[in-house]
Design a protein around this motif. Sequence first.
Motif, PDB file in Angstrom:
ATOM      1  N   ALA A  38       0.965  -1.284  -0.160  1.00 60.13           N
ATOM      2  CA  ALA A  38       0.188  -0.031   0.087  1.00 60.13           C
ATOM      3  C   ALA A  38       0.754   1.190  -0.021  1.00 60.13           C
ATOM      4  CB  ALA A  38      -1.167   0.107   1.171  1.00 60.13           C
ATOM      5  N   SER A  39       0.090   2.372  -0.377  1.00 62.21           N
ATOM      6  CA  SER A  39       0.834   3.783  -0.312  1.00 62.21           C
ATOM      7  C   SER A  39       0.143   4.719   0.245  1.00 62.21           C
ATOM      8  CB  SER A  39       1.526   3.881  -1.573  1.00 62.21           C
ATOM      9  OG  SER A  39       0.662   4.314  -2.763  1.00 62.21           O
ATOM     10  N   PHE A  40       0.945   5.694   0.748  1.00 55.61           N
ATOM     11  CA  PHE A  40       0.282   6.755   1.537  1.00 55.61           C
ATOM     12  C   PHE A  40       0.839   7.981   1.189  1.00 55.61           C
ATOM     13  CE2 PHE A  40       0.076   3.042   3.820  1.00 55.61           C
ATOM     14  CZ  PHE A  40      -1.455   2.829   4.084  1.00 55.61           C
ATOM     15  N   LYS A  41       0.151   9.106   1.341  1.00 53.40           N
ATOM     16  CA  LYS A  41       0.624  10.536   1.237  1.00 53.40           C
ATOM     17  C   LYS A  41       0.346  11.502   2.489  1.00 53.40           C
ATOM     18  CE  LYS A  41       0.583  10.913  -3.669  1.00 53.40           C
ATOM     19  NZ  LYS A  41       1.807  10.925  -4.002  1.00 53.40           N
ATOM     20  N   ASP A  42       1.064  12.279   2.852  1.00 50.68           N
ATOM     21  CA  ASP A  42       0.674  13.348   3.803  1.00 50.68           C
ATOM     22  C   ASP A  42       0.263  12.659   5.058  1.00 50.68           C
ATOM     23  OD1 ASP A  42       0.302  15.886   4.993  1.00 50.68           O
ATOM     24  OD2 ASP A  42      -1.699  15.883   4.282  1.00 50.68           O
ATOM     25  N   SER A  43       1.212  11.810   5.808  1.00 48.94           N
ATOM     26  CA  SER A  43       0.698  10.932   6.970  1.00 48.94           C
ATOM     27  C   SER A  43       1.637  11.024   7.796  1.00 48.94           C
ATOM     28  CB  SER A  43       0.713   9.659   6.554  1.00 48.94           C
ATOM     29  OG  SER A  43      -0.332   9.317   5.493  1.00 48.94           O
ATOM     30  N   ILE A  44       1.186  10.710   9.274  1.00 42.71           N
ATOM     31  CA  ILE A  44       2.041  10.394  10.411  1.00 42.71           C
ATOM     32  C   ILE A  44       2.481   9.040  10.356  1.00 42.71           C
ATOM     33  CG2 ILE A  44       2.231  10.346  12.954  1.00 42.71           C
ATOM     34  CD1 ILE A  44       2.507  13.352  11.598  1.00 42.71           C
ATOM     35  N   VAL A  67      -2.292   7.209  21.660  1.00 44.66           N
ATOM     36  CA  VAL A  67      -3.355   7.934  20.833  1.00 44.66           C
ATOM     37  C   VAL A  67      -2.944   9.379  21.049  1.00 44.66           C
ATOM     38  CG1 VAL A  67      -5.575   8.632  20.395  1.00 44.66           C
ATOM     39  CG2 VAL A  67      -4.693   6.041  20.248  1.00 44.66           C
ATOM     40  N   ASN A  68      -2.786   9.637  22.297  1.00 47.84           N
ATOM     41  CA  ASN A  68      -2.959  11.061  22.795  1.00 47.84           C
ATOM     42  C   ASN A  68      -1.428  11.773  21.973  1.00 47.84           C
ATOM     43  OD1 ASN A  68      -4.978  11.442  24.025  1.00 47.84           O
ATOM     44  ND2 ASN A  68      -4.159  11.087  26.151  1.00 47.84           N
ATOM     45  N   HIS A  69      -0.240  10.920  22.180  1.00 48.68           N
ATOM     46  CA  HIS A  69       0.909  11.310  21.431  1.00 48.68           C
ATOM     47  C   HIS A  69       0.852  11.570  19.939  1.00 48.68           C
ATOM     48  CE1 HIS A  69       5.130  11.795  21.120  1.00 48.68           C
ATOM     49  NE2 HIS A  69       5.158  10.717  20.188  1.00 48.68           N
ATOM     50  N   LEU A  70      -0.012  10.376  19.340  1.00 45.04           N
ATOM     51  CA  LEU A  70      -0.022  10.383  17.934  1.00 45.04           C
ATOM     52  C   LEU A  70      -1.067  11.774  17.521  1.00 45.04           C
ATOM     53  CD1 LEU A  70      -0.332   6.650  17.287  1.00 45.04           C
ATOM     54  CD2 LEU A  70       1.660   8.222  16.787  1.00 45.04           C
ATOM     55  N   LYS A  71      -2.085  11.974  18.157  1.00 44.42           N
ATOM     56  CA  LYS A  71      -2.940  13.031  17.922  1.00 44.42           C
ATOM     57  C   LYS A  71      -2.047  14.483  17.943  1.00 44.42           C
ATOM     58  CE  LYS A  71      -7.034  12.978  19.617  1.00 44.42           C
ATOM     59  NZ  LYS A  71      -8.052  12.388  20.671  1.00 44.42           N
ATOM     60  N   TRP A  72      -1.269  14.653  19.018  1.00 46.97           N
ATOM     61  CA  TRP A  72      -0.448  15.718  19.007  1.00 46.97           C
ATOM     62  C   TRP A  72       0.472  15.956  17.972  1.00 46.97           C
ATOM     63  CZ3 TRP A  72       4.882  16.211  19.622  1.00 46.97           C
ATOM     64  CH2 TRP A  72       5.339  17.870  20.034  1.00 46.97           C
ATOM     65  N   THR A  73       1.267  14.837  17.724  1.00 48.06           N
ATOM     66  CA  THR A  73       2.036  14.915  16.488  1.00 48.06           C
ATOM     67  C   THR A  73       1.550  15.208  15.316  1.00 48.06           C
ATOM     68  OG1 THR A  73       3.451  12.936  17.520  1.00 48.06           O
ATOM     69  CG2 THR A  73       3.864  13.432  15.339  1.00 48.06           C
ATOM     70  N   ALA A  74       0.257  14.898  15.084  1.00 48.21           N
ATOM     71  CA  ALA A  74      -0.338  14.868  13.735  1.00 48.21           C
ATOM     72  C   ALA A  74      -0.832  16.613  13.811  1.00 48.21           C
ATOM     73  CB  ALA A  74      -1.732  14.134  13.766  1.00 48.21           C
ATOM     74  N   ARG A  75      -1.237  16.977  14.821  1.00 44.88           N
ATOM     75  CA  ARG A  75      -1.610  18.332  14.963  1.00 44.88           C
ATOM     76  C   ARG A  75      -0.435  19.269  14.550  1.00 44.88           C
ATOM     77  NH1 ARG A  75      -4.562  16.893  19.552  1.00 44.88           N
ATOM     78  NH2 ARG A  75      -3.043  17.833  20.962  1.00 44.88           N
ATOM     79  N   LYS A  76       0.675  18.983  15.118  1.00 52.97           N
ATOM     80  CA  LYS A  76       1.841  19.808  15.213  1.00 52.97           C
ATOM     81  C   LYS A  76       2.423  19.632  13.499  1.00 52.97           C
ATOM     82  CE  LYS A  76       2.822  21.339  19.018  1.00 52.97           C
ATOM     83  NZ  LYS A  76       2.535  22.819  19.601  1.00 52.97           N
ATOM     84  N   CYS A  79      -1.931  17.299   9.851  1.00 52.42           N
ATOM     85  CA  CYS A  79      -2.087  16.074   9.357  1.00 52.42           C
ATOM     86  C   CYS A  79      -3.083  15.330   9.903  1.00 52.42           C
ATOM     87  CB  CYS A  79      -0.920  15.194   9.484  1.00 52.42           C
ATOM     88  SG  CYS A  79      -0.713  13.869   8.579  1.00 52.42           S
ATOM     89  N   GLN A  80      -3.949  14.598   8.994  1.00 53.59           N
ATOM     90  CA  GLN A  80      -5.070  13.751   9.698  1.00 53.59           C
ATOM     91  C   GLN A  80      -4.783  12.111   9.230  1.00 53.59           C
ATOM     92  OE1 GLN A  80      -6.838  15.939  11.941  1.00 53.59           O
ATOM     93  NE2 GLN A  80      -8.447  14.470  11.583  1.00 53.59           N
ATOM     94  N   SER A  81      -3.873  11.850   9.031  1.00 51.30           N
ATOM     95  CA  SER A  81      -3.502  10.553   8.607  1.00 51.30           C
ATOM     96  C   SER A  81      -2.476   9.947   9.214  1.00 51.30           C
ATOM     97  CB  SER A  81      -3.570  10.463   7.047  1.00 51.30           C
ATOM     98  OG  SER A  81      -3.168   9.105   6.530  1.00 51.30           O
ATOM     99  N   VAL A  82      -2.883   8.689   9.925  1.00 46.70           N
ATOM    100  CA  VAL A  82      -2.030   8.076  10.906  1.00 46.70           C
ATOM    101  C   VAL A  82      -1.960   6.763  10.567  1.00 46.70           C
ATOM    102  CG1 VAL A  82      -1.359   7.446  13.323  1.00 46.70           C
ATOM    103  CG2 VAL A  82      -2.373   9.723  12.832  1.00 46.70           C
ATOM    104  N   PHE A 116      -9.679  10.755  12.155  1.00 44.00           N
ATOM    105  CA  PHE A 116      -8.336  10.425  11.484  1.00 44.00           C
ATOM    106  C   PHE A 116      -8.730   9.438  10.715  1.00 44.00           C
ATOM    107  CE2 PHE A 116      -6.797  12.704  15.264  1.00 44.00           C
ATOM    108  CZ  PHE A 116      -5.757  13.318  14.664  1.00 44.00           C
ATOM    109  N   LYS A 117      -7.952   9.443   9.431  1.00 41.26           N
ATOM    110  CA  LYS A 117      -7.829   8.236   8.662  1.00 41.26           C
ATOM    111  C   LYS A 117      -6.518   7.570   9.157  1.00 41.26           C
ATOM    112  CE  LYS A 117      -6.906   9.581   4.414  1.00 41.26           C
ATOM    113  NZ  LYS A 117      -6.739  10.031   3.198  1.00 41.26           N
ATOM    114  N   THR A 118      -6.717   6.263   9.218  1.00 39.89           N
ATOM    115  CA  THR A 118      -5.750   5.193   9.616  1.00 39.89           C
ATOM    116  C   THR A 118      -5.592   3.979   8.840  1.00 39.89           C
ATOM    117  OG1 THR A 118      -7.359   3.953  10.872  1.00 39.89           O
ATOM    118  CG2 THR A 118      -6.640   5.983  12.040  1.00 39.89           C
ATOM    119  N   ALA A 119      -4.390   3.651   9.077  1.00 37.33           N
ATOM    120  CA  ALA A 119      -3.808   2.290   8.543  1.00 37.33           C
ATOM    121  C   ALA A 119      -2.859   1.776   9.629  1.00 37.33           C
ATOM    122  CB  ALA A 119      -3.346   2.639   7.066  1.00 37.33           C
ATOM    123  N   GLN A 120      -2.766   0.454   9.153  1.00 41.20           N
ATOM    124  CA  GLN A 120      -1.716  -0.591  10.055  1.00 41.20           C
ATOM    125  C   GLN A 120      -0.860  -1.300   8.850  1.00 41.20           C
ATOM    126  OE1 GLN A 120      -2.735  -2.899  13.669  1.00 41.20           O
ATOM    127  NE2 GLN A 120      -4.687  -1.877  13.596  1.00 41.20           N
TER     128      GLN A 120
END
Length: 145
Positions: A38-44, A67-76, A79-82, A116-120
Amino acid sequence: MRINNNDYMKVLVMYVDEFGYKPAQKNLENIEEISEGASFKDSILAFIQVEESDEEKDVKSREKKLVNHLKWTARKNNCQSVILHSFAHLSESKASVAFTKELFDLAEQRLQNADFKTAQTPFGYFLDLDIKAPGFSLARIWATL
């Protein structure tokens, strides 16, 4: 036994312009077969090492901290994709496969509930990775949670 905070989950987060993976080698027997990448753009992109000592705490408390850490990083990074990537190479300690997978699934659900848009990345595989990441200060953040 007193546990040092450095014994808890390790997370290396990168903001990526582009990220892609292809399964290269399966390393857990009881995992489904995956051949597609898979491929992604503009993501954490979060490289996450769940430690054995994390299992001494409730999985929900560890998920909330992550999740709190990831949301903080995304806001900084505006970005809305993790993307969650199990990366059991940040220390020698490893939580069980079941605990780690449960934590990832709970974290993904909480992120989705926060729009958030997410993937694993495929769990239990070594992956060929393509990463294009810009060089600015908050594009790479390391944390022990």
